[in-house]
Design a protein around this motif. Structure first.
Motif, PDB file in Angstrom:
ATOM      1  N   VAL A  28       0.847  -1.197   0.000  1.00 24.39           N
ATOM      2  CA  VAL A  28       0.000   0.000   0.000  1.00 24.39           C
ATOM      3  C   VAL A  28       0.886   1.252   0.000  1.00 24.39           C
ATOM      4  O   VAL A  28       0.718   2.159  -0.811  1.00 24.39           O
ATOM      5  N   ALA A  29       1.839   1.292   0.914  1.00 22.00           N
ATOM      6  CA  ALA A  29       2.638   2.512   1.120  1.00 22.00           C
ATOM      7  C   ALA A  29       3.374   2.942  -0.154  1.00 22.00           C
ATOM      8  O   ALA A  29       3.371   4.130  -0.498  1.00 22.00           O
ATOM      9  N   LEU A  30       4.003   1.973  -0.848  1.00 18.12           N
ATOM     10  CA  LEU A  30       4.826   2.364  -2.005  1.00 18.12           C
ATOM     11  C   LEU A  30       3.995   2.986  -3.124  1.00 18.12           C
ATOM     12  O   LEU A  30       4.303   4.095  -3.579  1.00 18.12           O
ATOM     13  N   PRO A  31       2.912   2.336  -3.598  1.00 24.03           N
ATOM     14  CA  PRO A  31       2.145   2.979  -4.678  1.00 24.03           C
ATOM     15  C   PRO A  31       1.482   4.278  -4.250  1.00 24.03           C
ATOM     16  O   PRO A  31       1.404   5.216  -5.046  1.00 24.03           O
ATOM     17  N   VAL A  32       1.016   4.346  -3.018  1.00 24.74           N
ATOM     18  CA  VAL A  32       0.337   5.577  -2.581  1.00 24.74           C
ATOM     19  C   VAL A  32       1.333   6.738  -2.530  1.00 24.74           C
ATOM     20  O   VAL A  32       1.070   7.829  -3.048  1.00 24.74           O
ATOM     21  N   VAL A  38       6.156  11.497  -5.007  1.00 26.92           N
ATOM     22  CA  VAL A  38       7.209  11.438  -3.985  1.00 26.92           C
ATOM     23  C   VAL A  38       7.917  10.089  -4.118  1.00 26.92           C
ATOM     24  O   VAL A  38       7.257   9.062  -4.311  1.00 26.92           O
ATOM     25  N   GLU A  39       9.243  10.113  -4.057  1.00 27.56           N
ATOM     26  CA  GLU A  39      10.017   8.867  -4.163  1.00 27.56           C
ATOM     27  C   GLU A  39       9.816   8.025  -2.893  1.00 27.56           C
ATOM     28  O   GLU A  39       9.975   8.532  -1.784  1.00 27.56           O
ATOM     29  N   CYS A 224      -7.148  -0.807   6.093  1.00 26.16           N
ATOM     30  CA  CYS A 224      -7.669   0.580   6.080  1.00 26.16           C
ATOM     31  C   CYS A 224      -6.649   1.524   6.719  1.00 26.16           C
ATOM     32  O   CYS A 224      -6.406   2.626   6.226  1.00 26.16           O
ATOM     33  N   GLY A 225      -6.059   1.085   7.844  1.00 25.59           N
ATOM     34  CA  GLY A 225      -5.087   1.921   8.556  1.00 25.59           C
ATOM     35  C   GLY A 225      -3.868   2.221   7.699  1.00 25.59           C
ATOM     36  O   GLY A 225      -3.294   3.308   7.777  1.00 25.59           O
ATOM     37  N   ASP A 226      -3.480   1.253   6.854  1.00 27.47           N
ATOM     38  CA  ASP A 226      -2.305   1.447   5.991  1.00 27.47           C
ATOM     39  C   ASP A 226      -2.597   2.467   4.899  1.00 27.47           C
ATOM     40  O   ASP A 226      -1.743   3.302   4.582  1.00 27.47           O
ATOM     41  N   VAL A 227      -3.797   2.394   4.327  1.00 27.14           N
ATOM     42  CA  VAL A 227      -4.172   3.383   3.306  1.00 27.14           C
ATOM     43  C   VAL A 227      -4.236   4.756   3.960  1.00 27.14           C
ATOM     44  O   VAL A 227      -3.674   5.733   3.443  1.00 27.14           O
ATOM     45  N   PHE A 228      -4.877   4.846   5.113  1.00 25.88           N
ATOM     46  CA  PHE A 228      -5.000   6.138   5.798  1.00 25.88           C
ATOM     47  C   PHE A 228      -3.620   6.741   6.094  1.00 25.88           C
ATOM     48  O   PHE A 228      -3.339   7.891   5.750  1.00 25.88           O
ATOM     49  N   TYR A 269      -9.697  -9.062   1.843  1.00 27.74           N
ATOM     50  CA  TYR A 269      -8.312  -9.052   2.336  1.00 27.74           C
ATOM     51  C   TYR A 269      -7.632  -7.703   2.232  1.00 27.74           C
ATOM     52  O   TYR A 269      -6.536  -7.515   2.758  1.00 27.74           O
ATOM     53  N   GLY A 270      -8.249  -6.712   1.539  1.00 30.36           N
ATOM     54  CA  GLY A 270      -7.564  -5.415   1.402  1.00 30.36           C
ATOM     55  C   GLY A 270      -8.412  -4.435   0.617  1.00 30.36           C
ATOM     56  O   GLY A 270      -9.366  -4.817  -0.049  1.00 30.36           O
ATOM     57  N   LEU A 271      -8.048  -3.164   0.691  1.00 25.94           N
ATOM     58  CA  LEU A 271      -8.852  -2.118   0.035  1.00 25.94           C
ATOM     59  C   LEU A 271      -8.528  -2.011  -1.447  1.00 25.94           C
ATOM     60  O   LEU A 271      -7.374  -2.103  -1.859  1.00 25.94           O
ATOM     61  N   LYS A 272      -9.573  -1.780  -2.216  1.00 28.57           N
ATOM     62  CA  LYS A 272      -9.410  -1.526  -3.655  1.00 28.57           C
ATOM     63  C   LYS A 272      -9.063  -0.053  -3.832  1.00 28.57           C
ATOM     64  O   LYS A 272      -9.951   0.771  -4.012  1.00 28.57           O
ATOM     65  N   PHE A 273      -7.789   0.265  -3.761  1.00 26.87           N
ATOM     66  CA  PHE A 273      -7.409   1.684  -3.806  1.00 26.87           C
ATOM     67  C   PHE A 273      -6.884   2.122  -5.176  1.00 26.87           C
ATOM     68  O   PHE A 273      -6.802   3.303  -5.469  1.00 26.87           O
ATOM     69  N   GLU A 274      -6.537   1.143  -6.035  1.00 23.76           N
ATOM     70  CA  GLU A 274      -5.780   1.471  -7.253  1.00 23.76           C
ATOM     71  C   GLU A 274      -6.552   2.410  -8.179  1.00 23.76           C
ATOM     72  O   GLU A 274      -6.011   3.398  -8.671  1.00 23.76           O
ATOM     73  N   ARG A 275      -7.819   2.093  -8.437  1.00 24.32           N
ATOM     74  CA  ARG A 275      -8.599   2.916  -9.359  1.00 24.32           C
ATOM     75  C   ARG A 275      -8.767   4.333  -8.823  1.00 24.32           C
ATOM     76  O   ARG A 275      -8.877   5.282  -9.579  1.00 24.32           O
ATOM     77  N   LEU A 276      -8.783   4.445  -7.507  1.00 22.40           N
ATOM     78  CA  LEU A 276      -8.979   5.767  -6.910  1.00 22.40           C
ATOM     79  C   LEU A 276      -7.699   6.592  -7.003  1.00 22.40           C
ATOM     80  O   LEU A 276      -7.747   7.813  -7.123  1.00 22.40           O
ATOM     81  N   LEU A 277      -6.552   5.923  -6.997  1.00 31.28           N
ATOM     82  CA  LEU A 277      -5.291   6.635  -7.223  1.00 31.28           C
ATOM     83  C   LEU A 277      -5.224   7.081  -8.674  1.00 31.28           C
ATOM     84  O   LEU A 277      -4.739   8.161  -9.003  1.00 31.28           O
TER      85      LEU A 277
END
Ligand code: PXL
Length: 286
Positions: A28-32, A38-39, A224-228, A269-277
């Motif tokens: 989660v952290a790297l793609p976000v 930001v590198e 959720c906490g990792d995305v936040f 198992y995890g949030l669908k965050f990719e499309r939102l990025l």
């Protein structure tokens, strides 16, 4: 000749595990962080085949000794960072190594975000004990912002876990969280009534607190906490205020929860965050 101006890219070191399948921690952290322009530089604490929340038979490679070697090599390169974001450790020694790393690598402008990952739903994760909680407390001292979930906030402050808390319980907890030495805190997954769930955000330096709530849906979602915390980190490093960062991170996480909730059987198992990025609802660094 046209002048070309160099634009400095900001850099965040993400110290967390790589749970290969399951979308949490570094996946989660790297793609976000990259989505902010930001590198993102990972310092892995462990490599697991999956995260530990809901899978059985997962593998886990302890990276403690490798962390020390990676840090020693990095010292010879001598690079700077604008943010240090820490998450899941396998043991207290990793937390100690990280505390020393922060002292060695941070500059006066480096934002330090400590997600004190220890447990959820009122319980410590497998393998952690009271001694580990003390090690994490020491790390919290170094943080600009800590992002405990409500279980972790109670572990850090000696409070009792409940599903729904009274306002007094929360105030006792926030007062005691200030004693960790962290400058600011966001407690995630807070319920003060049956209808809502949200975030209690405190600025211990300046004083003041604000809360953000959304309708409560009875779903057990992982990560959720990792995305936040990842969005919060990106926003803070970009220079957004604490309140602006917390609100952006809370809104983004809520959008992900809604997107995932529609496909909960496949995506527990995890949030669908990719499309939102990807689809522009997310704000870039520049
Ligand atoms: O998202 C917290 C987390 C991080 N890393 C691993 C985990 C969990 C939560 O279960 O299992 C390996």
């Amino acid at each position: 000749m046209k002048e070309t101006r160099k634009k400095e890219i900001k850099r965040v070191i993400a110290i967390n595990d790589m749970s290969c399948f399951g979308k949490c921690s570094l996946t989660v952290a790297l793609p976000v962080i990259s989505a902010f322009g930001v590198e993102a530089v990972p310092l892995p604490t462990a490599i697991l085949s999956t995260h530990t929340g809901g899978f059985t038979g997962y593998t886990c490679l302890d990276m403690t000794d490798e962390m020390v070697k990676i840090i020693e090599h990095w010292k010879t390169i001598g690079f700077k960072c604008d943010g240090i974001y820490t998450g899941y450790f396998l043991n207290g020694r990793q937390a100690d190594i990280t505390a020393e790393f922060i002292d060695d690598f941070k500059s006066p402008d480096t934002k330090v975000i400590v997600d004190p990952v220890m447990g959820d739903n009122g319980r410590l994760y497998t393998g952690f004990d009271a001694g580990f909680v003390e090690d994490i407390k020491k790390l919290c001292k170094k943080a600009h912002v800590i992002t405990p979930n409500i279980t972790e906030a109670m572990l850090l402050t000696g409070g009792e876990y409940r599903e729904v808390f009274s306002r007094d319980d929360i105030s006792r907890c926030t007062d005691a969280l200030g004693d960790t030495g962290a400058k600011k805190a966001v407690i995630t997954g807070v319920r003060v009534n049956e209808r809502e769930i949200g975030y209690v955000c405190c600025d211990f330096e300046k004083g003041g607190r604000f809360e953000i709530y959304y309708p409560y849906e009875n779903m057990r979602l992982h990560g959720c906490g990792d995305v936040f915390a990842s969005i919060l980190c990106g926003e803070l490093v970009k220079g957004e205020t604490f309140e602006g960062s917390a609100r952006a991170a809370a809104d983004f996480t809520e959008e992900c929860i809604i997107a995932t909730g529609g496909d909960i059987e496949n995506h527990w198992y995890g949030l669908k965050f990719e499309r939102l990025l990807e689809n522009g609802s997310f704000r870039h660094a520049d």
